[in-house]
Motif scaffolding. Sequence first.
Motif, mmCIF file in Angstrom:
data_model
loop_
_atom_site.group_PDB
_atom_site.id
_atom_site.type_symbol
_atom_site.label_atom_id
_atom_site.label_comp_id
_atom_site.label_asym_id
_atom_site.label_seq_id
_atom_site.Cartn_x
_atom_site.Cartn_y
_atom_site.Cartn_z
ATOM 1 N N PRO A 124 -7.106 -4.416 20.290
ATOM 2 C CA PRO A 124 -7.200 -5.270 19.089
ATOM 3 C C PRO A 124 -6.353 -4.748 17.935
ATOM 4 O O PRO A 124 -5.911 -5.526 17.091
ATOM 5 C CB PRO A 124 -8.695 -5.246 18.757
ATOM 6 N N GLU A 125 -6.111 -3.439 17.877
ATOM 7 C CA GLU A 125 -5.301 -2.890 16.788
ATOM 8 C C GLU A 125 -3.859 -3.378 16.872
ATOM 9 O O GLU A 125 -3.220 -3.632 15.846
ATOM 10 C CB GLU A 125 -5.338 -1.355 16.824
ATOM 11 N N VAL A 126 -3.343 -3.504 18.089
ATOM 12 C CA VAL A 126 -1.981 -4.019 18.263
ATOM 13 C C VAL A 126 -1.921 -5.484 17.849
ATOM 14 O O VAL A 126 -0.997 -5.916 17.147
ATOM 15 C CB VAL A 126 -1.520 -3.832 19.719
ATOM 16 N N ARG A 127 -2.908 -6.248 18.265
ATOM 17 C CA ARG A 127 -2.935 -7.666 17.889
ATOM 18 C C ARG A 127 -3.090 -7.826 16.380
ATOM 19 O O ARG A 127 -2.515 -8.740 15.779
ATOM 20 C CB ARG A 127 -4.074 -8.374 18.620
ATOM 21 N N ALA A 128 -3.859 -6.929 15.757
ATOM 22 C CA ALA A 128 -4.058 -7.021 14.308
ATOM 23 C C ALA A 128 -2.758 -6.761 13.555
ATOM 24 O O ALA A 128 -2.420 -7.484 12.606
ATOM 25 C CB ALA A 128 -5.129 -6.021 13.872
ATOM 26 N N ALA A 129 -2.015 -5.731 13.963
ATOM 27 C CA ALA A 129 -0.752 -5.421 13.281
ATOM 28 C C ALA A 129 0.269 -6.529 13.491
ATOM 29 O O ALA A 129 0.981 -6.926 12.559
ATOM 30 C CB ALA A 129 -0.207 -4.086 13.783
ATOM 31 N N ALA A 130 0.348 -7.050 14.730
ATOM 32 C CA ALA A 130 1.305 -8.123 15.004
ATOM 33 C C ALA A 130 0.931 -9.398 14.258
ATOM 34 O O ALA A 130 1.801 -10.115 13.751
ATOM 35 C CB ALA A 130 1.371 -8.383 16.508
ATOM 36 N N ARG A 170 -7.223 5.456 14.798
ATOM 37 C CA ARG A 170 -7.811 6.718 14.354
ATOM 38 C C ARG A 170 -8.701 6.552 13.130
ATOM 39 O O ARG A 170 -9.225 7.539 12.613
ATOM 40 C CB ARG A 170 -6.698 7.718 14.034
ATOM 41 N N LEU A 171 -8.854 5.334 12.657
ATOM 42 C CA LEU A 171 -9.637 5.096 11.448
ATOM 43 C C LEU A 171 -11.119 5.332 11.721
ATOM 44 O O LEU A 171 -11.683 4.804 12.675
ATOM 45 C CB LEU A 171 -9.413 3.666 10.954
ATOM 46 N N GLN A 172 -11.746 6.139 10.872
ATOM 47 C CA GLN A 172 -13.178 6.420 10.982
ATOM 48 C C GLN A 172 -13.862 6.184 9.638
ATOM 49 O O GLN A 172 -13.418 6.717 8.621
ATOM 50 C CB GLN A 172 -13.401 7.873 11.427
ATOM 51 N N PRO A 173 -14.933 5.383 9.621
ATOM 52 C CA PRO A 173 -15.484 4.605 10.742
ATOM 53 C C PRO A 173 -14.571 3.437 11.092
ATOM 54 O O PRO A 173 -13.758 3.018 10.263
ATOM 55 C CB PRO A 173 -16.821 4.118 10.184
ATOM 56 N N PRO A 174 -14.682 2.903 12.300
ATOM 57 C CA PRO A 174 -13.811 1.797 12.706
ATOM 58 C C PRO A 174 -13.994 0.589 11.792
ATOM 59 O O PRO A 174 -15.065 0.384 11.210
ATOM 60 C CB PRO A 174 -14.273 1.494 14.141
ATOM 61 N N THR A 220 -14.727 -3.121 10.443
ATOM 62 C CA THR A 220 -15.744 -4.088 10.877
ATOM 63 C C THR A 220 -15.131 -5.239 11.662
ATOM 64 O O THR A 220 -15.759 -5.785 12.562
ATOM 65 C CB THR A 220 -16.484 -4.633 9.644
ATOM 66 N N ILE A 221 -13.892 -5.613 11.309
ATOM 67 C CA ILE A 221 -13.194 -6.685 12.037
ATOM 68 C C ILE A 221 -11.989 -6.047 12.724
ATOM 69 O O ILE A 221 -10.945 -5.830 12.099
ATOM 70 C CB ILE A 221 -12.750 -7.815 11.085
ATOM 71 N N PRO A 222 -12.089 -5.707 13.992
ATOM 72 C CA PRO A 222 -11.003 -4.959 14.654
ATOM 73 C C PRO A 222 -9.714 -5.752 14.803
ATOM 74 O O PRO A 222 -8.644 -5.162 14.947
ATOM 75 C CB PRO A 222 -11.599 -4.609 16.024
ATOM 76 N N ASP A 223 -9.801 -7.088 14.787
ATOM 77 C CA ASP A 223 -8.598 -7.906 14.971
ATOM 78 C C ASP A 223 -7.850 -8.163 13.670
ATOM 79 O O ASP A 223 -6.901 -8.945 13.653
ATOM 80 C CB ASP A 223 -8.964 -9.249 15.614
ATOM 81 N N GLU A 224 -8.269 -7.531 12.577
ATOM 82 C CA GLU A 224 -7.575 -7.662 11.301
ATOM 83 C C GLU A 224 -7.077 -6.298 10.854
ATOM 84 O O GLU A 224 -7.768 -5.289 11.025
ATOM 85 C CB GLU A 224 -8.499 -8.255 10.229
#
Length: 378
Positions: free
Chosen positions: A44-50, A105-109, A111-115
């Motif tokens: 989801p992190e890749v999709r969020a950045a793209a 690497r963000l802590q805490p993750p 709340t919306i992983p796709d953003e």
Amino acid sequence: MRRGPTVPLRAGDGRHAPPPPLPDVYNIIPIHDLLTEHPSIRYPEVRAAAAALRDVSNLPRLPFVTRDPHMDLMDWLGVLFGFQRDNVRNQREHLVLHLANSQMRLQPPPTIPDELDQKVLRRFRGKLLSNYTSWCSYLGRKSQVALSKRNNNSNELRRELLYVALYLLIWGESGNLRFMPECICYIYHHMAMELNQVLDEWTDPNTGRPFLPSIYGDCAFLKSIVMPFYKTIKTEVDSSNNGTKPHSAWRNYDDLNEFFWSRRCFRKLSWPINFGSNYFDTVVKSNRIGKTGFVEQRSFWNVYRSFDKLWVLLILFLQASFIAWEGTEYPWQALERRDLQVELLTCFITWGGLRFLQSILDAGTQYSLVLGTQCCWV
């Protein structure tokens, strides 16, 4: 049996059918197609950045350019400032990988992983532009990264992405100018200023139309910015006779970069860059700006000049040893005699002579910087 090349089928009018379009190339991540079956797209992190890069809503429309429905922020900047297409592709993946890794690497993750989390982008922007920020502070210039610290809406996120993407595009196409980091800061400073004027929808006072950057068109950045600097570097290297000429006779990367350590660079080069300035190789060599800092002269005296404190220590210690070691078992026992104490005072005379020799060597080895006509700023 060896087969010949395949001939495309003929179209209805008898001509050869055009070849099928080539698929979009990529290095690591197929960002152009988030629906493809690729392991990296599952994160989801890749999709969020793209997805953050695809937000081009409310961006000013560029004249004489038909907006592609698949255009993202990198494409928009590439068209605006004339970056090469392959550079845009490479830096798009570069930026997505950086942001995705940071968000993982963000802590805490989030709340919306796709953003894309704005804290991730702000932290990355701070690291990427740290040298530019220090450069502006050193020269007393206001940074052109205009962001609100309180406003966290999508427009601020997109604007921050544009600042980061612009720096990566400049860095990706600068080539050997990367050895001149303050020169890149100078270029980024003015291009970010023009980006702000485009985003704020300024009007060009000369034409009455929406403001456009001073460099615009196909491969404009390469032709109008990189090549003049590169030609100047090449001219200086060619004049060095393969490095055999004295260092004071030509400028290397450090010398060309030190020019941007002073506010005079704004007055001498301005923006759009004045290529008739005596910084470039477009003027006679005797009138060019030369060394602006240290000038190395090849001389045997550099053995003393570069390590003068060590030589002073050794010479004074040797002199004191000769004076004090007179008929006693230990040298400090002779210090009780009055006449020897007076003789030891001559060490201060020796010290003064050595420091005077150092000042003579400083003036002699830096004469081309102090008196040379190549170093004039006029």
